[in-house]
Design an enzyme around this catalytic site. Sequence first.
Site, PDB file in Angstrom:
ATOM      1  CG  ASP A  33      -2.072   0.980   1.080  1.00 27.82           C
ATOM      2  OD1 ASP A  33      -3.218   0.524   0.941  1.00 27.82           O
ATOM      3  OD2 ASP A  33      -1.823   2.215   1.094  1.00 27.82           O
ATOM      4  CB  ILE A  34       0.810   4.301  -2.114  1.00 27.68           C
ATOM      5  CG1 ILE A  34       1.901   5.210  -2.639  1.00 27.68           C
ATOM      6  CG2 ILE A  34      -0.452   5.074  -1.787  1.00 27.68           C
ATOM      7  CD1 ILE A  34       1.603   5.765  -4.021  1.00 27.68           C
ATOM      8  CD  GLU A  99      -8.848   6.016  -0.185  1.00 31.64           C
ATOM      9  OE1 GLU A  99      -7.926   5.979  -1.026  1.00 31.64           O
ATOM     10  OE2 GLU A  99      -8.671   6.212   1.026  1.00 31.64           O
ATOM     11  CB  VAL A 100      -9.111   1.799  -5.257  1.00 30.74           C
ATOM     12  CG1 VAL A 100      -8.717   1.306  -6.641  1.00 30.74           C
ATOM     13  CG2 VAL A 100      -8.120   2.854  -4.756  1.00 30.74           C
ATOM     14  CG  HIS A 104      -8.567  -3.088  -2.774  1.00 32.47           C
ATOM     15  ND1 HIS A 104      -9.475  -2.371  -3.519  1.00 32.47           N
ATOM     16  CD2 HIS A 104      -8.435  -2.419  -1.590  1.00 32.47           C
ATOM     17  CE1 HIS A 104      -9.872  -1.309  -2.827  1.00 32.47           C
ATOM     18  NE2 HIS A 104      -9.265  -1.319  -1.654  1.00 32.47           N
ATOM     19  CG  HIS A 106      -6.732  -2.941   2.830  1.00 36.90           C
ATOM     20  ND1 HIS A 106      -6.034  -1.758   2.727  1.00 36.90           N
ATOM     21  CD2 HIS A 106      -7.928  -2.715   2.214  1.00 36.90           C
ATOM     22  CE1 HIS A 106      -6.766  -0.854   2.084  1.00 36.90           C
ATOM     23  NE2 HIS A 106      -7.927  -1.417   1.755  1.00 36.90           N
TER      24      HIS A 106
HETATM   25  P1  AMP Z   1      -9.909   1.289   0.031  1.00 32.08           P
HETATM   26  O1  AMP Z   1     -10.425   2.387   0.914  1.00 32.08           O
HETATM   27  O2  AMP Z   1     -10.133  -0.077   0.637  1.00 32.08           O
HETATM   28  O3  AMP Z   1     -10.436   1.416  -1.376  1.00 32.08           O
HETATM   29  O4  AMP Z   1      -8.337   1.478   0.022  1.00 32.08           O
HETATM   30  C1  AMP Z   1      -7.583   1.841  -1.105  1.00 32.08           C
HETATM   31  C2  AMP Z   1      -6.127   1.745  -0.720  1.00 32.08           C
HETATM   32  O5  AMP Z   1      -5.350   1.898  -1.898  1.00 32.08           O
HETATM   33  C3  AMP Z   1      -5.639   2.804   0.273  1.00 32.08           C
HETATM   34  O6  AMP Z   1      -5.097   2.166   1.429  1.00 32.08           O
HETATM   35  C4  AMP Z   1      -4.563   3.578  -0.513  1.00 32.08           C
HETATM   36  O7  AMP Z   1      -3.482   3.987   0.289  1.00 32.08           O
HETATM   37  C5  AMP Z   1      -4.161   2.548  -1.554  1.00 32.08           C
HETATM   38  N1  AMP Z   1      -3.589   3.104  -2.801  1.00 32.08           N
HETATM   39  C6  AMP Z   1      -4.095   4.096  -3.572  1.00 32.08           C
HETATM   40  N2  AMP Z   1      -3.311   4.312  -4.634  1.00 32.08           N
HETATM   41  C7  AMP Z   1      -2.284   3.421  -4.536  1.00 32.08           C
HETATM   42  C8  AMP Z   1      -1.132   3.148  -5.342  1.00 32.08           C
HETATM   43  N3  AMP Z   1      -0.880   3.830  -6.464  1.00 32.08           N
HETATM   44  N4  AMP Z   1      -0.293   2.168  -4.940  1.00 32.08           N
HETATM   45  C9  AMP Z   1      -0.535   1.480  -3.795  1.00 32.08           C
HETATM   46  N5  AMP Z   1      -1.595   1.694  -3.007  1.00 32.08           N
HETATM   47  C10 AMP Z   1      -2.464   2.650  -3.359  1.00 32.08           C
END
Ligand code: AMP
Length: 120
Positions: A33-34, A99-100, A104, A106
């Site tokens: 994770d970034i 968010e994404v 995924h 974690h």
């Molecule tokens: P979620 O709220 O479960 O969608 O979490 C999305 C996660 O993606 C967050 O913990 C971010 O820090 C992570 N994230 C976003 N962009 C990137 C990236 N380019 N590389 C790695 N992790 C990312």
Amino acid sequence: MTYDPNNIFARILRGEVPCQKVYEDAHVLAFNDIRPQTPVHILVIPKGAYVSLDDFSAKASDVEIAAFVRAVGKIARDNGVAESGYRILANHGVHAHQEVPHFHVHIFGGRQMGAMVPKS
Ligand code: AMP
């Protein structure tokens, strides 16, 4: 939520955006994770275009689902948190603050975790 092919994880899968890869096979990619929230904070994603667990559980093949679950366990073992303990988390939708919009999981580990869910 509809699948957005330009989401950041889709771009990582296409090699348009770099990642710190920790695992890859035919169906799965995992990377750090970034913005890590624990000493070990790895994201595990299927290579297929699924928005969330809701989508993945309804539409992915048995092969993809088995590969994903096996990969999560292997990645945790290979990154040294299977013995000490770890937490897996998958956010789906608005209430979970996803968010994404690419499914995924974690993997959090490397220290004691707090409460399973915040009180508010
Ligand atoms: P979620 O709220 O479960 O969608 O979490 C999305 C996660 O993606 C967050 O913990 C971010 O820090 C992570 N994230 C976003 N962009 C990137 C990236 N380019 N590389 C790695 N992790 C990312």
